[in-house]
Design a protein around this motif. Structure first.
Motif, mmCIF file in Angstrom:
data_model
loop_
_atom_site.group_PDB
_atom_site.id
_atom_site.type_symbol
_atom_site.label_atom_id
_atom_site.label_comp_id
_atom_site.label_asym_id
_atom_site.label_seq_id
_atom_site.Cartn_x
_atom_site.Cartn_y
_atom_site.Cartn_z
ATOM 1 N N SER A 48 0.884 -1.447 -0.009
ATOM 2 C CA SER A 48 -0.117 0.141 0.134
ATOM 3 C C SER A 48 0.904 1.200 -0.054
ATOM 4 N N LEU A 49 0.407 2.467 -0.707
ATOM 5 C CA LEU A 49 1.064 3.700 -0.461
ATOM 6 C C LEU A 49 0.552 4.423 0.689
ATOM 7 N N THR A 50 1.451 5.085 1.341
ATOM 8 C CA THR A 50 1.039 6.050 2.394
ATOM 9 C C THR A 50 0.215 6.953 2.060
ATOM 10 N N ILE A 51 -0.764 7.246 2.787
ATOM 11 C CA ILE A 51 -1.549 8.367 2.417
ATOM 12 C C ILE A 51 -1.116 9.691 3.280
ATOM 13 N N SER A 52 -0.783 10.780 2.487
ATOM 14 C CA SER A 52 -0.361 11.872 3.116
ATOM 15 C C SER A 52 -0.691 13.042 2.100
ATOM 16 N N GLU A 53 -0.375 14.168 2.911
ATOM 17 C CA GLU A 53 -1.169 15.528 2.037
ATOM 18 C C GLU A 53 0.034 15.464 0.858
ATOM 19 N N SER A 54 1.166 15.199 0.877
ATOM 20 C CA SER A 54 2.331 15.195 -0.294
ATOM 21 C C SER A 54 2.215 14.259 -1.181
ATOM 22 N N MET A 55 1.295 13.179 -0.990
ATOM 23 C CA MET A 55 1.524 11.903 -2.146
ATOM 24 C C MET A 55 0.851 12.385 -3.451
ATOM 25 N N TRP A 57 7.498 4.687 -6.822
ATOM 26 C CA TRP A 57 7.110 4.701 -5.408
ATOM 27 C C TRP A 57 8.089 4.433 -4.574
ATOM 28 N N LYS A 58 9.019 3.568 -4.734
ATOM 29 C CA LYS A 58 10.170 3.200 -3.831
ATOM 30 C C LYS A 58 11.307 4.405 -3.739
ATOM 31 N N SER A 59 11.248 5.111 -4.873
ATOM 32 C CA SER A 59 12.228 6.261 -4.970
ATOM 33 C C SER A 59 11.503 7.609 -4.262
ATOM 34 N N GLY A 60 10.296 7.438 -3.956
ATOM 35 C CA GLY A 60 9.664 8.716 -3.366
ATOM 36 C C GLY A 60 9.190 9.692 -4.128
ATOM 37 N N GLU A 61 9.276 9.410 -5.476
ATOM 38 C CA GLU A 61 8.860 10.322 -6.541
ATOM 39 C C GLU A 61 7.495 11.011 -6.102
ATOM 40 N N GLN A 62 7.307 12.274 -6.142
ATOM 41 C CA GLN A 62 6.129 13.152 -5.508
ATOM 42 C C GLN A 62 5.429 13.804 -6.571
ATOM 43 N N THR A 63 5.480 13.625 -8.180
ATOM 44 C CA THR A 63 4.914 14.135 -8.889
ATOM 45 C C THR A 63 4.412 13.227 -9.984
ATOM 46 N N PHE A 64 3.093 13.533 -10.466
ATOM 47 C CA PHE A 64 2.362 12.627 -11.163
ATOM 48 C C PHE A 64 3.318 12.450 -12.466
ATOM 49 N N THR A 65 3.225 11.332 -12.856
ATOM 50 C CA THR A 65 3.820 11.131 -14.328
ATOM 51 C C THR A 65 2.688 10.666 -15.333
ATOM 52 N N LYS A 66 2.631 11.080 -16.520
ATOM 53 C CA LYS A 66 1.691 10.512 -17.573
ATOM 54 C C LYS A 66 2.305 9.293 -18.251
ATOM 55 N N GLY A 84 -11.291 -15.275 -17.496
ATOM 56 C CA GLY A 84 -12.064 -15.510 -16.307
ATOM 57 C C GLY A 84 -11.331 -14.812 -15.010
ATOM 58 N N VAL A 85 -10.288 -13.947 -15.344
ATOM 59 C CA VAL A 85 -9.867 -13.166 -14.076
ATOM 60 C C VAL A 85 -10.950 -12.233 -13.536
ATOM 61 N N LYS A 86 -10.972 -12.149 -12.278
ATOM 62 C CA LYS A 86 -11.848 -11.402 -11.487
ATOM 63 C C LYS A 86 -11.512 -10.148 -10.837
ATOM 64 N N LEU A 87 -10.018 -10.120 -10.867
ATOM 65 C CA LEU A 87 -9.236 -9.151 -10.170
ATOM 66 C C LEU A 87 -7.898 -8.541 -10.887
ATOM 67 N N VAL A 88 -7.772 -7.195 -11.153
ATOM 68 C CA VAL A 88 -6.302 -7.184 -11.806
ATOM 69 C C VAL A 88 -5.763 -5.848 -10.946
ATOM 70 N N GLY A 89 -4.427 -6.045 -10.423
ATOM 71 C CA GLY A 89 -3.761 -5.072 -9.847
ATOM 72 C C GLY A 89 -2.764 -4.375 -10.577
ATOM 73 N N VAL A 90 -2.448 -3.405 -10.231
ATOM 74 C CA VAL A 90 -1.536 -2.582 -11.096
ATOM 75 C C VAL A 90 -0.727 -1.741 -10.136
ATOM 76 N N ASP A 91 0.472 -1.183 -10.775
ATOM 77 C CA ASP A 91 1.347 -0.568 -9.670
ATOM 78 C C ASP A 91 1.613 1.097 -10.105
ATOM 79 N N LEU A 109 -0.576 0.177 -6.401
ATOM 80 C CA LEU A 109 0.035 -0.897 -5.403
ATOM 81 C C LEU A 109 1.484 -0.222 -5.748
ATOM 82 N N ASN A 110 2.332 -0.714 -4.604
ATOM 83 C CA ASN A 110 3.789 -0.448 -4.606
ATOM 84 C C ASN A 110 4.347 -2.040 -4.436
ATOM 85 N N LEU A 111 4.884 -2.364 -5.560
ATOM 86 C CA LEU A 111 5.257 -3.866 -5.619
ATOM 87 C C LEU A 111 6.777 -3.796 -5.486
#
Ligand SMILES: [Zn+2]
Length: 211
Positions: free
Chosen positions: A7-14, A114-123, A140-147, A176-178
């Motif tokens: 999980s990512l940490t929820i903060s005002e700078s995320m 995420w690991k490097s602490g990047e704090q700006t959105f990237t396209k 037949g997949v029921k859930l897809v996870g992405v990072d 996700l942070n994998l």
């Protein structure tokens, strides 16, 4: 059994999706200020950080977050490590052993952000192509996870990837942070808040090593 917190940490700078509400964490009562306890008011969008998309996010008649089948959100999941691929496309997934798996998670170079602490959105994040989304839906997949914060490429219209997944009742687990997780099978536990008629919710997602 080892538990990986993905999980990512929820903060005002995320990092938040462009145009989505910013996170505000307001301390309303503080012991340090003489109050009897600490209480916080939270403000955030329903697609903040590590979160779950209910089908209702993109499908008006889709399942809402408070009514998702919890069996889908807890159980064996396979993490596929796609290395430094810049897309989760057919070239990357056509030969993967996806059939028969209820939950598939794709690890890409996004996790290094995420690991490097990047704090700006990237396209420029790696996302699931519409062809790959249809391929996955047909397995037949029921859930897809992405990072990264969306399963879909930034700016893509008319949201074919979301529709191919959510329109087929597939739950998307995003943000996700994998970074510290190796390819393989785990037990996933990712539960959203029970928000009445919600389109999505932040979730605490973990992978537990199988014995
Ligand atoms: Zn979302």
């Amino acid at each position: 059994m080892k538990i990986f917190d993905i999980s990512l940490t929820i903060s005002e700078s995320m990092v938040v999706w462009p145009g989505d509400p910013k996170v505000a964490i307001n301390r309303k009562r503080r012991i340090s200020a003489g109050d009897s306890c600490n209480v916080t008011q939270l403000e955030m969008g329903s697609h903040t950080g590590t979160h779950i998309d209910a089908p209702y996010h993109f499908e008006e008649d889709g399942a809402k977050i408070d009514r998702l089948d919890l069996n889908t959100l807890v159980g064996k999941a396979y993490v596929f490590d796609l290395g430094d691929a810049n897309e989760i496309g057919m070239d990357q997934i056509k030969n993967l052993d996806i059939g028969g798996r209820e939950r598939v998670i794709f690890k890409t170079s996004n996790s290094e952000r995420w690991k490097s602490g990047e704090q700006t959105f990237t396209k420029e994040y790696a996302a699931v192509s519409s062809e790959a989304a249809r391929f996955i839906a047909g397995r037949g997949v029921k859930l897809v996870g992405v990072d990264y914060l969306s399963v879909e490429k930034y700016g893509s219209k008319p949201h074919d990837t979301h529709h191919a997944l959510l329109g087929n009742g597939i739950i998307a687990l995003e943000g996700l942070n994998l970074a510290d997780v190796a390819q393989g099978e785990y037990e996933l536990i990712a539960l959203p808040l029970k928000i009445k008629d919600g389109d999505g919710s932040p979730a605490r997602a973990v992978l537990r090593e199988l014995t």
